[in-house]
Design a protein around this motif. Structure first.
Motif, short mmCIF file in Angstrom:
data_model
loop_
_atom_site.label_atom_id
_atom_site.label_comp_id
_atom_site.label_asym_id
_atom_site.label_seq_id
_atom_site.Cartn_x
_atom_site.Cartn_y
_atom_site.Cartn_z
N MET A 299 -106.37 -2.61 10.47
CA MET A 299 -104.88 -2.65 11.30
C MET A 299 -103.89 -2.14 10.50
O MET A 299 -103.64 -2.48 9.22
N SER A 300 -103.07 -1.16 10.90
CA SER A 300 -102.27 -0.29 10.36
C SER A 300 -100.83 -0.84 10.42
O SER A 300 -100.95 -1.73 11.41
N ILE A 301 -99.93 -0.25 9.79
CA ILE A 301 -98.47 -0.81 9.98
C ILE A 301 -98.01 -0.63 11.29
O ILE A 301 -97.16 -1.45 11.83
N PHE A 302 -98.43 0.46 11.96
CA PHE A 302 -98.03 0.77 13.32
C PHE A 302 -98.61 -0.16 14.44
O PHE A 302 -97.76 -0.32 15.42
N ASN A 303 -99.63 -0.89 14.31
CA ASN A 303 -100.36 -2.06 14.99
C ASN A 303 -99.35 -2.93 14.86
O ASN A 303 -98.98 -3.71 16.11
N VAL A 304 -98.78 -3.15 13.59
CA VAL A 304 -97.93 -4.56 13.40
C VAL A 304 -96.53 -4.21 14.21
O VAL A 304 -96.24 -5.14 14.95
N PHE A 305 -96.13 -2.96 14.24
CA PHE A 305 -94.80 -2.77 14.80
C PHE A 305 -95.12 -3.00 16.50
O PHE A 305 -94.33 -3.28 17.23
N THR A 306 -96.35 -2.35 16.76
CA THR A 306 -96.58 -2.55 18.26
C THR A 306 -96.60 -4.00 18.77
O THR A 306 -96.26 -4.36 19.94
N LEU A 307 -97.42 -4.61 17.85
CA LEU A 307 -97.35 -6.22 17.96
C LEU A 307 -96.15 -6.85 18.30
O LEU A 307 -95.69 -7.84 19.06
N MET A 308 -95.09 -6.24 17.22
CA MET A 308 -94.01 -6.96 17.46
C MET A 308 -93.10 -6.68 18.71
O MET A 308 -92.67 -7.75 19.21
N GLY A 309 -93.25 -5.44 19.13
CA GLY A 309 -92.58 -5.05 20.39
C GLY A 309 -93.16 -5.74 21.70
O GLY A 309 -92.68 -6.37 22.43
N GLY A 310 -94.53 -5.86 21.32
CA GLY A 310 -95.27 -6.84 22.41
C GLY A 310 -94.86 -8.18 22.73
O GLY A 310 -94.60 -8.68 23.74
N ILE A 311 -94.64 -8.77 21.43
CA ILE A 311 -94.20 -10.09 21.50
C ILE A 311 -92.76 -10.08 22.16
O ILE A 311 -92.46 -11.15 22.95
N ALA A 312 -91.85 -9.39 21.71
CA ALA A 312 -90.58 -9.34 22.08
C ALA A 312 -90.58 -9.07 23.67
O ALA A 312 -89.77 -9.98 24.48
N MET A 313 -91.17 -8.34 24.11
CA MET A 313 -91.44 -8.00 25.55
C MET A 313 -91.88 -9.21 26.18
O MET A 313 -91.45 -9.61 27.41
N PHE A 314 -92.95 -9.91 25.70
CA PHE A 314 -93.44 -10.95 26.19
C PHE A 314 -92.49 -12.11 26.30
O PHE A 314 -92.40 -12.87 27.43
N LEU A 315 -91.97 -12.50 25.34
CA LEU A 315 -90.98 -13.61 25.25
C LEU A 315 -89.78 -13.28 26.06
O LEU A 315 -89.35 -14.12 26.85
N TYR A 316 -88.99 -12.09 26.33
CA TYR A 316 -88.14 -11.78 27.02
C TYR A 316 -88.38 -11.63 28.49
O TYR A 316 -87.50 -12.23 29.27
N GLY A 317 -89.71 -11.33 28.75
CA GLY A 317 -90.21 -11.39 30.24
C GLY A 317 -90.37 -12.84 30.53
O GLY A 317 -89.64 -13.15 31.76
N MET A 318 -90.69 -13.69 29.77
CA MET A 318 -90.80 -15.26 30.15
C MET A 318 -89.50 -15.69 30.46
O MET A 318 -89.23 -16.56 31.37
#
Length: 609
Positions: free
Chosen positions: A1-20
């Motif tokens: 798992m690369s650093i870019f996956n971490v960045f993508t994960l952070m963005g996904g969490i942000a989108m998920f929490l904001y959507g909720m």
């Protein structure tokens, strides 16, 4: 798992929490008055409270928010502690709706039906429809609110999909697999689940993240069960924080939430691991799915609620032991309007309107009591009127401050109208209570100076006072019910009161010239008439404010000019009807005809346009 996956994960969490968050707030805002109606049906029945908690949480998608509301209601005196217990239990079941929605993303298959049931297929379409409705709708329009709900759901599902894709490489990481194996330890799993939810302050969000983690294949049911148990404990932190500074019963409500989840977790884990030791569950070490997480989450909340609901009084006693009574608590005040409710604006607006209705009722009672002292003085009634006037002043201060805070919130169109109506009317109610005190002083003067009214003067005042009581009753009733149609009947009656005031003055002068009245009475009469006329003016102000705000405008002069210049046939008909109802006896001094008419209760007005 690369650093870019971490960045993508952070963005996904942000989108998920904001959507909720966006979806939950939009649902609550759009539900508006319906949510207020649900919350108004509070009951001492644990079952009804349970259903109430489930319904509210299913609407606003947050058990934490529902529990905070319960704390606020208890702190405001709207709900008893034993009532709040059922609501809290229901909230835990209601929060499982979110996990079931997100579990649909785990559907797999090639058939068109299965693919269409998967939110990943239609969430983008909902997002497109949502943004279209949002852009086309007007500010605070219902169409815009529905658009926000669809956008929020689309973001939520997209965020979950991004999280799943970003975490999928973790399936090849041995350390990650070992990490989740360690969560199979019940104590460690519960602790981690509780910490994660305490940070996010949302059990729905933490369950959603756990569901996204199932894409890695590392999450087994042996690890998922204690994590879910911990997530239910972690969500209690929101209510515990919100109860700081509240009265003892509100703090007890937060502890009931904590004890319910802690005891439920202990009981469920003992049952689960005890049965597993006997029957060796085949799924115990299998990889969990999004559906499996939703099932475990639901079973836990339903089972613990079923077990603990009969023991709701035990939970109440446990909370009372934790927050015991003491001498200092005896003087504890109940908060009229709790700031905790501001996190759910539609509920806060409903509570503000109820408080405004209580304020109006106190004004009405104080005024009627004060009017009675002008005929027969009573020290006890005088003290009561003064206490009520102090209470109304307090209501105005507290309600005004609360409404300013509410105005800064993102309110629906209907809630915004309610807030504006309250802002425009509470000062008029406060002024009515001031005039009640003025009438009290006049009554005291009449009593102390032993001023005797002539029979004719009493007859005239009886007619005027009957009309005044009518306009005050109509105004308070229309305000409490939010009835603009009834409010439209106030202005013609106000015009009748003004005419009656002028007529009383004219008739007094005629009696004065005939030697049938005294000058001393004239001074007292002038005080009474001034207060009566101004009370009717304030009733008019309240009615006009209700009507104008409902029409999304506020031009009082234009409205009054329109109806008084012969442009409103309904106004003319009502005026003539009221004028015929409130008439004086012919000016033949000694006649009791006027008194007979005034002593009759005002007939109920027919519902005419």
């Amino acid at each position: 798992m690369s650093i870019f996956n971490v960045f993508t994960l952070m963005g996904g969490i942000a989108m998920f929490l904001y959507g909720m968050d966006l979806m939950g707030k939009a649902l609550e805002q759009t539900a508006g008055n319906k949510l207020q109606g649900i919350l108004s049906k509070m009951t001492a029945s644990p079952i009804r409270g349970l259903l109430l908690g489930m319904a509210v949480t299913a609407v606003i998608q947050s058990s934490g928010a529902t529990t905070v509301m319960a704390v606020g209601f208890v702190n405001s005196g709207l709900m008893e502690l034993h009532q709040a217990i059922g609501v809290i239990m229901g909230a835990n079941i209601g929060t499982t709706v979110t996990s079931w929605l997100m579990s649909l993303s785990g559907l797999e298959g090639d058939s068109f039906l299965v693919r269409m049931l998967n939110p990943n297929a239609w969430a983008p379409i909902l997002g497109f429809i949502g943004i279209f409705l949002y852009m086309m709708g007007k500010d605070k329009d219902r169409k815009r609110g529905v658009g926000k709900i669809l956008i929020g759901f689309s973001l939520l599902m997209s965020g979950m999909n991004i999280m799943s894709n970003a975490m999928s490489p973790l399936a090849d990481e041995p350390w990650f697999m070992e990490l989740f194996l360690s969560f199979s330890n019940p104590l460690l799993g519960v602790l981690v689940g509780a910490l994660l939810t305490a940070v996010l302050q949302s059990s729905s969000a933490s369950v959603g993240i756990l569901q996204a983690l199932t894409s890695t294949g590392a999450v087994t049911y042996s690890a998922a069960v204690p994590l879910i148990m911990g997530q239910n404990i972690g969500t209690t932190i929101t209510a515990l924080i919100s109860s700081a500074g509240a009265n003892k019963n509100a703090r007890r409500t937060a502890f009931v939430h904590l004890y319910f989840n802690v005891i439920g977790t202990v009981v469920f884990l003992c049952l689960f691991y005890g049965l597993n030791a006997v029957f060796q569950f085949s799924f115990f070490n299998e990889t969990a799915t999004t559906f499996g997480i939703a099932i475990v989450h639901t079973i836990f909340n339903v089972v613990t609620t079923a077990i603990l609901l009969p023991f709701n009084r035990v939970l109440e006693k446990l909370a009372i032991m934790t927050v015991p009574d003491d001498a200092a608590d005896e003087s504890e005040e109940i908060s009229l309007l709790d700031n905790r409710l501001l996190s759910t604006p539609s509920v806060a607006v409903g509570r503000a309107m109820l408080t405004g209705g209580d304020m109006a009722e106190i004004c009405r009672t104080a005024l009627l009591q004060a009017m009675s002292t002008t005929r027969k003085w009573d020290d006890a009634i005088a003290d009561e009127v003064n206490r009520k006037e102090d209470a109304v002043d307090h209501y105005e201060d507290v309600l005004g401050t609360y409404l300013v805070k509410l105005s800064a919130k993102n309110l629906s169109r209907e809630d915004n109208r309610t807030v504006n109506t309250l802002l425009h009317t509470i000062n008029d109610f406060e002024r009515i209570s001031d005039h009640a005190v003025n009438l009290l002083k006049t009554g005291q003067e009449i009593h102390e100076k032993n001023i005797a009214f002539s029979r004719e003067a009493l007859d005239d005042l009886s007619v005027l006072e009957a009309a005044l009581q009518d306009i005050v009753n109509r105004t308070v009733d229309a305000f409490q019910k939010g009835d603009c149609y009834a409010a439209g009947k106030i202005e013609p009656l106000e015009q009748v009161v003004d005419g009656l005031v002028r007529e009383v003055k004219t008739r007094h002068i005629a009696r004065l010239q005939a030697g049938a009245c005294t000058i001393e009475y004239g001074f007292v009469l002038d005080d009474l008439l001034t207060n009566y006329e101004r009370i009717a003016d304030h009733c008019s102000n309240i009615a006009v404010a209700m009507i104008e705000v409902a029409d999304d405008r506020f031009d009082t002069h234009e409205y009054l000019n329109h109806i008084k210049n012969g442009e409103s046939p309904s106004f003319e008909k009502r005026y003539e009807r009221y004028r015929g109802r409130y008439t004086f006896a012919p000016e033949s001094y000694g006649s009791s005809a006027g008194a007979a008419q005034a002593d009759q209760p005002a007939p109920k007005e027919e519902e005419q346009p």
